[in-house]
Enzyme design. Structure first.
Site, short mmCIF file in Angstrom:
data_model
loop_
_atom_site.label_atom_id
_atom_site.label_comp_id
_atom_site.label_asym_id
_atom_site.label_seq_id
_atom_site.Cartn_x
_atom_site.Cartn_y
_atom_site.Cartn_z
N CYS A 160 13.33 11.80 5.90
CA CYS A 160 13.56 11.22 7.29
C CYS A 160 14.89 11.45 7.88
O CYS A 160 14.93 11.88 9.07
CB CYS A 160 13.27 9.80 7.39
SG CYS A 160 14.28 8.75 6.11
N GLU A 179 9.32 16.64 14.92
CA GLU A 179 9.63 16.55 13.42
C GLU A 179 8.79 17.28 12.63
O GLU A 179 7.69 17.47 12.70
CB GLU A 179 9.43 15.23 13.05
CG GLU A 179 10.12 15.00 11.60
CD GLU A 179 9.84 13.41 11.08
OE1 GLU A 179 8.78 12.90 11.15
OE2 GLU A 179 10.70 12.79 10.15
N GLU A 235 10.39 1.88 10.07
CA GLU A 235 11.09 2.88 9.80
C GLU A 235 10.66 4.25 10.04
O GLU A 235 9.73 4.65 9.07
CB GLU A 235 11.92 3.00 8.55
CG GLU A 235 12.82 1.70 8.26
CD GLU A 235 13.99 1.59 9.31
OE1 GLU A 235 14.34 2.53 9.78
OE2 GLU A 235 14.63 0.41 9.38
N LYS A 268 1.05 -1.39 0.05
CA LYS A 268 -0.07 -0.04 0.04
C LYS A 268 1.06 1.23 -0.05
O LYS A 268 1.53 1.56 0.89
CB LYS A 268 -1.00 0.12 1.38
CG LYS A 268 -1.85 1.05 0.94
CD LYS A 268 -2.49 1.91 2.05
CE LYS A 268 -1.68 3.02 2.53
NZ LYS A 268 -1.74 4.14 1.77
P1 NAD Z 1 2.33 8.58 7.44
O1 NAD Z 1 2.70 7.88 8.40
O2 NAD Z 1 1.33 9.66 7.47
O3 NAD Z 1 2.05 7.72 6.24
C1 NAD Z 1 2.82 6.66 5.88
C2 NAD Z 1 2.27 5.49 5.12
O4 NAD Z 1 1.20 4.99 6.33
C3 NAD Z 1 0.98 6.06 3.96
O5 NAD Z 1 1.01 4.97 3.16
C4 NAD Z 1 -0.49 6.15 4.66
O6 NAD Z 1 -1.31 6.14 3.82
C5 NAD Z 1 -0.20 5.05 5.65
N1 NAD Z 1 -0.99 5.16 6.95
C6 NAD Z 1 -1.57 6.18 7.58
N2 NAD Z 1 -2.30 5.94 8.38
C7 NAD Z 1 -2.30 4.73 8.60
C8 NAD Z 1 -2.79 3.72 9.49
N3 NAD Z 1 -3.87 4.00 10.66
N4 NAD Z 1 -2.78 2.42 9.19
C9 NAD Z 1 -1.90 1.95 8.24
N5 NAD Z 1 -1.26 2.69 7.27
C10 NAD Z 1 -1.47 4.10 7.71
O7 NAD Z 1 3.67 9.40 6.79
P2 NAD Z 1 4.15 10.04 5.47
O8 NAD Z 1 3.70 11.57 5.91
O9 NAD Z 1 3.79 9.46 4.35
O10 NAD Z 1 5.55 10.31 5.46
C11 NAD Z 1 6.51 11.06 6.25
C12 NAD Z 1 7.19 10.34 7.33
O11 NAD Z 1 7.87 9.06 6.87
C13 NAD Z 1 8.08 11.15 8.20
O12 NAD Z 1 7.85 11.02 9.58
C14 NAD Z 1 9.40 10.76 7.67
O13 NAD Z 1 10.47 10.89 8.67
C15 NAD Z 1 9.11 9.16 7.71
N6 NAD Z 1 9.95 8.45 6.82
C16 NAD Z 1 10.95 7.45 7.67
C17 NAD Z 1 11.98 6.93 6.76
C18 NAD Z 1 12.94 5.88 7.43
O14 NAD Z 1 13.53 5.27 6.83
N7 NAD Z 1 13.12 6.10 8.57
C19 NAD Z 1 11.98 7.11 5.48
C20 NAD Z 1 11.13 8.00 4.81
C21 NAD Z 1 10.15 8.75 5.48
#
Ligand code: NAD
Length: 478
Positions: free
Chosen positions: A281, A380, A247, A174
């Site tokens: 991130c 963040e 992650e 997803k």
């Molecule tokens: P997010 O948590 O909002 O969404 C990530 C994914 O989770 C999306 O596909 C979203 O649709 C899904 N999601 C949201 N709510 C959910 C739920 N209740 N159940 C299941 N899935 C759900 O994050 P984002 O805004 O897309 O990405 C930014 C974040 O990702 C930042 O915090 C960033 O630091 C982190 N990030 C971390 C890494 C790493 O390797 N550590 C890499 C890239 C991004």
């Protein structure tokens, strides 16, 4: 505009009753990239069932055949890097150069795991008892759910899909609802390379519908995204006793010491804090600077910030593209208000920008006179937003760097071997960078955060096998 379906059991499926959502370019809100069917709970179950049915025969497919399929995926991504990179840039808002580089990285990830498919073996260990041999083997986990964010839409999906398939698992991905077209393109490439029906499935939709449905009925879940979402998923996984890998976010420090090569340190800060609009991130959001070079560093960084072009991701002279969406832009703007109200001084940028197309543009923001306990230094922000924290010396810099709930990446700029080595050993983070930006990683070595930035085994490199396989130990009497 035609509607993209979900990819289940080797077919693009759209049902007439399904709701849809649009993907829009953040560089130009008039540019709609595509419209996508939302997979509801029932359709996610169908995708998981398809993955479950296909997994045993994929696991018993000879490793030579599995490896060749991964190699083919990597080859097509490499050959079409310019075209697919343009889509990454158009839909995700990173510059064209970054979009192409990301596709190259995805291609390299598939090449790497094509090799790991062949190398994934066990060990023969002598038993403590006479007449017995012990053999370990790595076995697939089964059906793996993958949930990904929008900021590295093809690289992150690839570094989860490639090891999962290499080691005989099937997957349901997803992707973020911000970047579904890129995921669809990757799945077309995988289908052409010969990934059998059901082995890799794609479901689109919002996290609270499609994502939370995918957290049920699988054998393992790999997630990259924010801490709050990761926490919810960890609870769902522990209830079902399935393995999970998270992650998550960061609040990454970059320490600049008196003895640093200052122009190089300024470039590290500029790149780490603001490139890709700070939407990494691993972005350097806390610039921790010793007092003797503080003013000189801030002046030089401000000068460099003024030379940055913020604009449409596809324009050749753009250094920094837009923010991903209105919600995220509003959030960053709110943090600018928070910084001011906490008494920090906004010395550069922060304002909204208008460009020839309507998009989510802002000038990168730099705060000085900040304390590490301010919200802008603890939460963040995920945007082109950085603060400078003035410290006395290395010891105060290190303790400030570690004073955070996060632990993803951390950097130090210094010409002292003593401090560089001490920092590498004592910084509480998964990644430690010396005289390099906190962002910018290789594809063949492990990536994983500590503290709230990560949970479970690392991703990437040979260590990916620790998540995507079970170790079985066999005792054999002769
Ligand atoms: P997010 O948590 O909002 O969404 C990530 C994914 O989770 C999306 O596909 C979203 O649709 C899904 N999601 C949201 N709510 C959910 C739920 N209740 N159940 C299941 N899935 C759900 O994050 P984002 O805004 O897309 O990405 C930014 C974040 O990702 C930042 O915090 C960033 O630091 C982190 N990030 C971390 C890494 C790493 O390797 N550590 C890499 C890239 C991004």
């Amino acid at each position: 505009m035609s509607i993209y379906g979900n990819y289940i059991n080797g077919e693009w499926v759209t049902k007439s009753h399904q709701s849809t959502f649009a993907s829009v370019s953040p560089s130009d809100t008039g540019d709609q990239v595509g419209e996508f069917s939302i997979a509801d709970e029932q359709q996610v179950k169908e995708a998981i069932a398809a993955a479950r049915a296909a997994q045993p025969s994929w696991a018993s497919t000879p490793i030579q055949a599995r490896s060749e399929i991964l190699l083919k995926i990597g080859l097509e991504l490499g050959e079409r890097k310019a075209e697919i990179g343009k889509l990454v840039s158009r839909e995700g808002g990173k510059t064209l150069a970054d979009g192409v580089a990301e596709v190259v990285r995805a291609s390299q990830v598939f090449h790497f795991f094509a090799g790991e498919t062949l190398r994934c073996g066990g060990e023969a260990i002598p038993s403590t008892r006479p007449g017995i041999g012990v053999l370990t083997s790595r076995e697939p986990v089964g059906v793996v759910g993958l949930i990904t964010p929008w900021n590295f839409p093809i690289a992150i999906a690839s570094w989860k899909i490639a090891p999962a398939l290499a080691f005989g698992n099937s997957v349901v991905l997803k992707p973020s609802e911000e970047t579904p077209a890129i995921a669809a393109e990757l799945f077309r490439v995988m289908a052409r390379a010969g990934v059998p029906a059901g082995v890799a499935n794609l479901v689109n939709g919002p996290g609270h519908i499609t994502g939370s449905a995918l957290a049920q009925g699988i054998d393992a879940l790999s997630f990259t995204g924010s801490v709050p979402t990761g926490r919810k998923l960890a609870l769902a996984a522990s209830e079902q006793m399935i393995r999970i890998q998270l992650e998550l976010g960061g609040k990454n420090p970059l320490v600049i010491l008196d003895d640093a090569d200052l122009p190089a340190a300024v470039e590290c800060a500029l790149n780490g804090a603001f490139f890709s609009a700070g939407q990494r991130c691993t972005a350097s959001s806390r610039l921790i600077v010793t007092e003797r070079v503080h003013d000189q560093f801030v002046d030089a960084l401000r000068t460099r910030m003024r030379s940055l072009n913020i604009g449409h991701a596809l324009d050749k002279d753009t250094h920094i593209g837009p923010i991903i969406n209105q919600r995220q832009l509003d959030m960053i703007q709110r943090y600018i208000g928070v910084g001011k109200s906490e008494g920090a001084e906004l010395v550069e940028g922060g304002q909204l920008l208008e460009r020839r197309n309507p998009g989510f543009y802002m000038q990168p923001a730099l705060f000085i006179s900040t304390r590490n306990d301010m919200r802008i230094n603890q939460e963040e922000v995920f945007g082109p937003f950085a603060s400078v924290i003035r410290v006395k010396d290395y010891d105060e810099a290190l303790s400030t760097a570690n004073d955070t709930e996060f632990g993803l990446s951390a950097g130090i700029c210094t010409t002292s071997l003593k401090y560089a080595n001490h920092f590498r050993m004592h910084i509480q983070s998964g990644l430690a960078m010396v005289n390099l930006p906190t962002a910018g990683l290789d594809y063949h070595v492990p990536l994983g955060g500590v503290k709230s930035s990560g949970y479970g085994p690392s991703e990437q490199g040979k260590y990916a096998a620790d998540f995507y396989t079970h170790l079985k130990t066999a005792y054999i009497a002769n």
